[in-house]
Scaffold this motif. Structure first.
Motif, PDB file in Angstrom:
ATOM      1  N   PRO A  62       0.822  -1.215   0.000  1.00 40.20           N
ATOM      2  CA  PRO A  62       0.000   0.000   0.000  1.00 40.20           C
ATOM      3  C   PRO A  62       0.856   1.266   0.000  1.00 40.20           C
ATOM      4  CG  PRO A  62       0.083  -0.942   2.193  1.00 40.20           C
ATOM      5  CD  PRO A  62       0.774  -1.923   1.298  1.00 40.20           C
ATOM      6  N   PRO A  63       0.252   2.399  -0.299  1.00 45.87           N
ATOM      7  CA  PRO A  63       0.991   3.669  -0.262  1.00 45.87           C
ATOM      8  C   PRO A  63       1.520   3.943   1.147  1.00 45.87           C
ATOM      9  CG  PRO A  63      -1.122   3.938  -1.375  1.00 45.87           C
ATOM     10  CD  PRO A  63      -1.146   2.591  -0.734  1.00 45.87           C
ATOM     11  N   GLU A  64       2.640   4.632   1.208  1.00 44.28           N
ATOM     12  CA  GLU A  64       3.175   5.060   2.494  1.00 44.28           C
ATOM     13  C   GLU A  64       2.596   6.431   2.845  1.00 44.28           C
ATOM     14  OE1 GLU A  64       7.365   4.494   2.838  1.00 44.28           O
ATOM     15  OE2 GLU A  64       7.219   2.355   2.342  1.00 44.28           O
ATOM     16  N   GLU A  65       2.993   6.978   3.972  1.00 44.81           N
ATOM     17  CA  GLU A  65       2.382   8.226   4.452  1.00 44.81           C
ATOM     18  C   GLU A  65       2.559   9.369   3.457  1.00 44.81           C
ATOM     19  OE1 GLU A  65       3.689   9.279   8.336  1.00 44.81           O
ATOM     20  OE2 GLU A  65       2.937   7.457   9.276  1.00 44.81           O
ATOM     21  N   LYS A  66       3.722   9.414   2.806  1.00 48.95           N
ATOM     22  CA  LYS A  66       3.976  10.436   1.795  1.00 48.95           C
ATOM     23  C   LYS A  66       4.345   9.747   0.487  1.00 48.95           C
ATOM     24  CE  LYS A  66       5.662  13.964   5.048  1.00 48.95           C
ATOM     25  NZ  LYS A  66       6.801  14.850   5.396  1.00 48.95           N
ATOM     26  N   PRO A  67       4.005  10.376  -0.646  1.00 54.31           N
ATOM     27  CA  PRO A  67       4.374   9.769  -1.934  1.00 54.31           C
ATOM     28  C   PRO A  67       5.881   9.540  -2.027  1.00 54.31           C
ATOM     29  CG  PRO A  67       2.814  11.555  -2.267  1.00 54.31           C
ATOM     30  CD  PRO A  67       3.235  11.619  -0.830  1.00 54.31           C
ATOM     31  N   LEU A  68       6.261   8.418  -2.578  1.00 56.68           N
ATOM     32  CA  LEU A  68       7.657   8.066  -2.747  1.00 56.68           C
ATOM     33  C   LEU A  68       8.168   8.531  -4.106  1.00 56.68           C
ATOM     34  CD1 LEU A  68       7.438   4.372  -1.469  1.00 56.68           C
ATOM     35  CD2 LEU A  68       8.277   6.344  -0.169  1.00 56.68           C
ATOM     36  N   SER A  69       9.468   8.729  -4.202  1.00 56.89           N
ATOM     37  CA  SER A  69      10.063   8.941  -5.514  1.00 56.89           C
ATOM     38  C   SER A  69       9.925   7.652  -6.310  1.00 56.89           C
ATOM     39  CB  SER A  69      11.539   9.305  -5.371  1.00 56.89           C
ATOM     40  OG  SER A  69      12.263   8.201  -4.830  1.00 56.89           O
ATOM     41  N   MET A  70      10.110   7.745  -7.613  1.00 55.92           N
ATOM     42  CA  MET A  70       9.961   6.550  -8.445  1.00 55.92           C
ATOM     43  C   MET A  70      10.938   5.463  -8.011  1.00 55.92           C
ATOM     44  SD  MET A  70      10.291   6.093 -12.593  1.00 55.92           S
ATOM     45  CE  MET A  70       9.025   7.314 -12.908  1.00 55.92           C
ATOM     46  N   GLN A  71      12.215   5.837  -7.780  1.00 53.18           N
ATOM     47  CA  GLN A  71      13.190   4.814  -7.421  1.00 53.18           C
ATOM     48  C   GLN A  71      12.909   4.222  -6.042  1.00 53.18           C
ATOM     49  OE1 GLN A  71      13.815   8.079  -7.871  1.00 53.18           O
ATOM     50  NE2 GLN A  71      15.763   8.731  -6.966  1.00 53.18           N
ATOM     51  N   ASP A  72      12.340   4.998  -5.141  1.00 55.09           N
ATOM     52  CA  ASP A  72      12.013   4.463  -3.819  1.00 55.09           C
ATOM     53  C   ASP A  72      10.811   3.527  -3.872  1.00 55.09           C
ATOM     54  OD1 ASP A  72      14.103   5.717  -2.588  1.00 55.09           O
ATOM     55  OD2 ASP A  72      12.922   7.354  -1.735  1.00 55.09           O
ATOM     56  N   ASN A  73       9.865   3.817  -4.756  1.00 54.64           N
ATOM     57  CA  ASN A  73       8.736   2.895  -4.904  1.00 54.64           C
ATOM     58  C   ASN A  73       9.202   1.586  -5.536  1.00 54.64           C
ATOM     59  OD1 ASN A  73       5.953   2.307  -4.556  1.00 54.64           O
ATOM     60  ND2 ASN A  73       5.571   2.722  -6.717  1.00 54.64           N
ATOM     61  N   TRP A  74      10.083   1.674  -6.527  1.00 57.65           N
ATOM     62  CA  TRP A  74      10.655   0.463  -7.119  1.00 57.65           C
ATOM     63  C   TRP A  74      11.468  -0.311  -6.082  1.00 57.65           C
ATOM     64  CZ3 TRP A  74      12.462  -0.122 -12.750  1.00 57.65           C
ATOM     65  CH2 TRP A  74      11.545   0.463 -13.639  1.00 57.65           C
ATOM     66  N   GLU A  75      12.131   0.407  -5.212  1.00 63.27           N
ATOM     67  CA  GLU A  75      13.029  -0.235  -4.236  1.00 63.27           C
ATOM     68  C   GLU A  75      12.279  -1.207  -3.335  1.00 63.27           C
ATOM     69  OE1 GLU A  75      16.941  -0.658  -2.600  1.00 63.27           O
ATOM     70  OE2 GLU A  75      16.227   0.355  -4.399  1.00 63.27           O
ATOM     71  N   ARG A  76      11.000  -0.938  -3.101  1.00 66.55           N
ATOM     72  CA  ARG A  76      10.211  -1.815  -2.221  1.00 66.55           C
ATOM     73  C   ARG A  76       9.984  -3.194  -2.820  1.00 66.55           C
ATOM     74  NH1 ARG A  76       4.718   0.731  -0.339  1.00 66.55           N
ATOM     75  NH2 ARG A  76       4.383   1.237  -2.545  1.00 66.55           N
ATOM     76  N   LEU A  77      10.023  -3.292  -4.138  1.00 66.70           N
ATOM     77  CA  LEU A  77       9.544  -4.495  -4.805  1.00 66.70           C
ATOM     78  C   LEU A  77      10.466  -5.717  -4.656  1.00 66.70           C
ATOM     79  CD1 LEU A  77       8.054  -2.607  -7.832  1.00 66.70           C
ATOM     80  CD2 LEU A  77       6.753  -4.118  -6.308  1.00 66.70           C
ATOM     81  N   PRO A  78      11.766  -5.613  -5.006  1.00 61.74           N
ATOM     82  CA  PRO A  78      12.610  -6.809  -4.843  1.00 61.74           C
ATOM     83  C   PRO A  78      12.693  -7.287  -3.393  1.00 61.74           C
ATOM     84  CG  PRO A  78      13.687  -5.187  -6.254  1.00 61.74           C
ATOM     85  CD  PRO A  78      12.502  -4.506  -5.629  1.00 61.74           C
ATOM     86  N   GLN A  79      12.588  -6.358  -2.464  1.00 59.62           N
ATOM     87  CA  GLN A  79      12.653  -6.741  -1.053  1.00 59.62           C
ATOM     88  C   GLN A  79      11.526  -7.697  -0.673  1.00 59.62           C
ATOM     89  OE1 GLN A  79      12.985  -3.252   1.552  1.00 59.62           O
ATOM     90  NE2 GLN A  79      13.726  -2.058  -0.179  1.00 59.62           N
ATOM     91  N   GLN A  80      10.360  -7.511  -1.291  1.00 57.93           N
ATOM     92  CA  GLN A  80       9.173  -8.286  -0.942  1.00 57.93           C
ATOM     93  C   GLN A  80       8.895  -9.438  -1.912  1.00 57.93           C
ATOM     94  OE1 GLN A  80       7.478  -7.719   1.853  1.00 57.93           O
ATOM     95  NE2 GLN A  80       8.825  -5.994   2.363  1.00 57.93           N
TER      96      GLN A  80
END
Length: 391
Positions: A62-80
């Motif tokens: 789900p979205p975090e408290e504040k919008p993420l930069s594109m690279q930070d949103n991508w960063e979440r994916l391989p971790q999970q």
């Protein structure tokens, strides 16, 4: 076993992501999952959609408290990601879950393969088309190893580049083993993605770190371009400037390389070059002899224009940047020619291993519908193993 995690980062384009997921879940395969990283202002649409699917193959960050930069949103994916392999596509794109079969066969044949890429196909959504679109689809079906030295030349020396490096290996519309991704993270500042242009960030790192790269000529995905996509900026200068402004505002890092006087607004060649140069500068990579290939790509960006005014503006912009960067001598290598002929009918048919067709074929309204049409024309994925056994 989860062989593949298909990742979809999205921001305020929920309906496109839903369409892709809905079509992927129609697959009977159970060896893939879909992981959505929602970076939207409203969390409800995707949360409700995922809950309604009642399918364990789709998961939502789900979205975090504040919008993420594109690279930070991508960063979440391989971790999970739970898959042995990981791939990322845009929310207006489509990826065939039968990629799992190609990865299975590849792993049987080449146990140390850790990067996989495939042929390119493109779809401009009807809402973004201004006129008739003729697109090119590769029709070959050879599975081949691509040597690292050749990929290095394509990526960092701009060998064979038309308007961008001709290197397809990265996580975006490619598949990387999770083990390779973790090695990339460990080698580069403890992050999978650092630059605001994360797809080319990934290609740079993949070429440096991958052990064995396999390429299949047959397309397995569709690069989509809807009206709200960043790629729409390649067709409209005003839209392009707006998209770049948004990326600047949302990015938490540098977009431009130092001492590289090519405005991002010039076009795709300048944008990609800044990512490559930023990467080289950050990690102390010094190369000589790449400049000529890059300058030819700048000319290619100009020559891709079908509007004379845009061609002239791009040509003048690149010429000024090249002169400031490397002087008059380098400018002599920059010779773009306006080639568009409105009076010449666009070719449709088969030539040099590619099928040229009207993008409106079959009245496809989405990237997934378009892929379904292509899939019926191309080499069947499920026959790959038997074809290799007969070879």
């Amino acid at each position: 076993m989860t062989r593949l995690t298909i990742c979809i980062p999205t921001r305020n384009r929920q309906s496109y992501a839903m369409d892709a997921v809905r079509h992927m879940l129609a697959s009977k395969r159970q060896d893939f999952e879909i992981l959505i990283a929602d970076n939207s202002d409203d969390a409800i649409p995707l949360a409700s959609f995922v809950a309604e699917q009642k399918d364990s193959r789709v998961r939502l960050l789900p979205p975090e408290e504040k919008p993420l930069s594109m690279q930070d949103n991508w960063e979440r994916l391989p971790q999970q990601a739970r898959g042995e392999w990981v791939s990322i596509i845009g929310d207006d794109d489509y990826l065939d879950p039968e990629l799992c079969e190609a990865l299975r066969v590849t792993s049987l044949r080449v146990s140390n393969a850790d990067a996989f890429a495939w042929g390119r196909s493109y779809f401009v959504w009807p809402d973004a088309r201004g006129e008739r679109e003729i697109t090119r689809v590769p029709t070959g079906s050879h599975l081949m190893h691509m040597a690292k030295k050749d990929l290095m030349r394509k990526m960092f020396f701009w060998e064979d580049a038309k308007d961008r490096p001709a290197c397809p290996f990265g996580i975006y519309h490619g598949a990387l083993k999770k083990e390779l991704l973790d090695r990339i993270r460990d080698a580069f500042s403890n992050r999978y993605f650092e630059h605001a242009n994360p797809d080319y960030d990934s290609i740079c790192k993949t070429v440096m770190m991958a052990d064995f790269c396999i390429y299949w000529e047959r397309p397995l995905s569709v690069f989509g371009a809807c009206k709200a996509s960043n790629s729409a900026g390649l067709r409209d200068d005003a839209v392009g400037r707006e998209r770049i402004k948004t990326v600047r505002e949302e990015s938490n890092g540098e977009l431009e390389a130092a001492n590289f006087p090519f405005p991002l607004e010039l076009g795709i060649t300048a944008s990609v070059a800044h990512t490559v140069e930023w990467f080289k500068q950050r990690y102390g990579i010094e190369l000589n002899g790449w400049e000529e290939g890059f300058i030819k790509a700048c000319a290619g960006d100009c020559e891709s224009q079908n509007d004379r005014a845009r061609f002239d503006a791009k040509k003048a912009g690149y010429a000024a940047a090249i002169k400031e960067w490397r002087g008059i001598k380098a400018l002599k290598q920059f010779n773009p020619v306006y080639r568009y002929r409105a009076d010449v009918p666009k070719f449709m048919g088969h030539a040099e291993g590619n099928l040229y067709l009207d993008m409106a074929i079959g009245n496809a309204q989405t990237a997934a519908e378009y892929y379904r049409l292509l899939d019926g024309m191309l080499f069947p994925v499920h026959l790959l193993e038997s074809r290799l056994n007969d070879a």
